[in-house]
Design an enzyme around this catalytic site. Structure first.
Site, PDB file in Angstrom:
ATOM      1  N   SER A 186      61.676 156.219  42.353  1.00  0.00           N
ATOM      2  CA  SER A 186      62.371 155.233  41.528  1.00  0.00           C
ATOM      3  C   SER A 186      63.531 155.800  40.729  1.00  0.00           C
ATOM      4  CB  SER A 186      61.381 154.570  40.569  1.00  0.00           C
ATOM      5  OG  SER A 186      60.786 155.528  39.716  1.00  0.00           O
ATOM      6  N   HIS A 209      59.465 150.343  45.609  1.00  0.00           N
ATOM      7  CA  HIS A 209      60.910 150.209  45.772  1.00  0.00           C
ATOM      8  C   HIS A 209      61.336 150.140  47.245  1.00  0.00           C
ATOM      9  CE1 HIS A 209      61.740 150.877  41.475  1.00  0.00           C
ATOM     10  NE2 HIS A 209      60.655 151.628  41.542  1.00  0.00           N
ATOM     11  N   LYS A 261      60.159 143.603  42.345  1.00  0.00           N
ATOM     12  CA  LYS A 261      61.399 144.340  42.608  1.00  0.00           C
ATOM     13  C   LYS A 261      62.131 143.652  43.764  1.00  0.00           C
ATOM     14  CE  LYS A 261      59.502 148.488  40.559  1.00  0.00           C
ATOM     15  NZ  LYS A 261      58.227 147.876  40.106  1.00  0.00           N
TER      16      LYS A 261
END
Length: 385
Positions: free
Chosen positions: A177, A205, A236
């Site tokens: 990240s 992610h 996300k």
């Protein structure tokens, strides 16, 4: 002596590491409204631009009308409603797994998995740059805790070979990240298979972003059938909220019985699950979002390199500019804000000492002109420095 909190807070201020939440006066998206001013937003994790997508918003509204605004209980009491079940089944299909299980946050998912699977006599092996929730989960599990060099499959294999633990779990982010690089999952799977270990991938992610259908890191690297435990988040790339763990039926049943962060918490609102079903469909089918992202990422990298900025090795929407010292990162963030760019400075302990940075993130909601404006602001900032 008591608790001398003021001294601790003052020390954090002196170190340029004091953090405060920004109060946003608008939805997540291409722009952010802060203090009455509109900024181009380059620090959100809304990679596909789905957090404020009209169809996803409409699904949330309809879900609230149909199911209310709260689930009312934990999943195992009476909080598991039809949209939760539908979403779990859709996530299992999307990730090529037998089953999936919803958690209220990614942090809770990671803690739940490791504390359910591990205990005394076991061992957990973690990449040195793993997310804090993975590190905390490993520490709380009671298992012997080992960290190996970042993205180093050989270092992992050496540690596994020396371990005599009952159970061995290897844990890594799919996409890191703060650096934006990807884990060498095939090398990790090789090491696990050679030393009777399981591999867990936190793909917070990667889900929605990587692979032609947005199935994430394990599909992009063609190792899905070699990763027994897959964690992903919904907040996300998918733009909503919550998380899930996907795997075999036995794994999911084990988590239902033993994962305290699943058992002892209220289920996410069914309306969020209903919205997530729509965002999952859009992430899979609207391939233009990933194609647009790829163009924006390359445009930014080319321009930043021409300006002489030090870019980290990332082909993902996470594009960190490594600054080094905390004060310098704060100063650059402030200079860019004056020019209408919202980019938060990331400092220790989130990143290692001496590696403060601006974590620039790109979204399919951005346009090429936005990237050009960011590059111009970076050029101007360099001249000021």
């Amino acid at each position: 002596m008591g608790f001398d909190l003021a001294t601790d807070l003052a020390a954090r201020r002196r170190q340029h590491r004091y953090r405060q939440p920004h109060i946003m006066d608008g939805p997540s998206g291409r722009h952010a409204v802060l203090g009455g001013r509109q900024y181009l937003n380059f620090c959100s994790n809304d990679y596909l631009g789905l957090a404020n997508d009209p169809a996803v918003v409409a699904a949330l509204r309809q879900g609230a009308a149909d199911w209310g605004v709260g689930s009312g209980a934990s999943h195992l009491v009476c909080g598991h409603q039809r949209p939760h079940q539908d979403l779990e089944e859709a996530l299992a299909e999307h990730t090529g797994r037998e089953r999936a299980l919803l958690f209220s946050t990614g942090y809770m998912a990671n803690l739940g998995v490791m504390t359910a699977l591990l205990g005394k006599g076991d061992a957990v092996f973690q990449d040195r740059l793993n997310h804090a929730s993975l590190l905390d989960g490993g520490l709380l599990s009671g298992a012997r805790f080992r960290r190996f060099s970042h993205n180093d499959g050989q270092a992992l294999a050496s540690q596994l070979a020396r371990s005599e633990a009952r159970r061995k779990l290897v844990v890594a982010d799919g996409v890191f990240s703060m650096d934006g690089d990807v884990a060498p999952l095939a090398a990790y799977a090789d090491a696990c298979e050679a030393h009777d270990a399981w591999l867990m991938v936190d793909d917070a992610h990667g889900i929605g972003v990587l692979d032609a259908q947005g199935r994430g890191s394990v599909f992009a690297q063609q190792v899905n059938d070699r990763v027994p435990v897959l964690m992903g988040t919904l907040g996300k790339g998918l733009g909503t909220a919550g998380a899930f763990v996907a795997g075999s039926s036995e794994l999911i049943e084990t988590l239902i019985q033993f994962a305290r962060t699943y058992i002892y918490t209220t289920a996410m609102p069914a309306a969020v699950a209903a919205a997530s079903l729509i965002s999952l469909d859009k992430a899979r089918e609207e391939t233009w979002r990933r194609q647009k992202l790829a163009v924006l990422i390359q445009r930014f990298r080319d321009g930043a390199e021409q300006l002489g900025y030090h870019l980290m090795d990332s082909a993902t929407p996470i594009q960190p500019l490594l600054i080094g010292d905390d004060a310098g990162a704060m100063a650059l963030s402030a200079t860019l804000r004056e020019q209408g760019m919202l980019i938060t400075a990331i400092r220790p302990p989130t990143v290692p000492q001496g590696q403060a940075r601006l974590r620039i993130t790109l979204s399919a909601a951005h346009e090429e002109d936005d990237v050009d404006r960011l590059l111009q602001a970076l050029s101007t900032s360099k001249e000021i420095q």
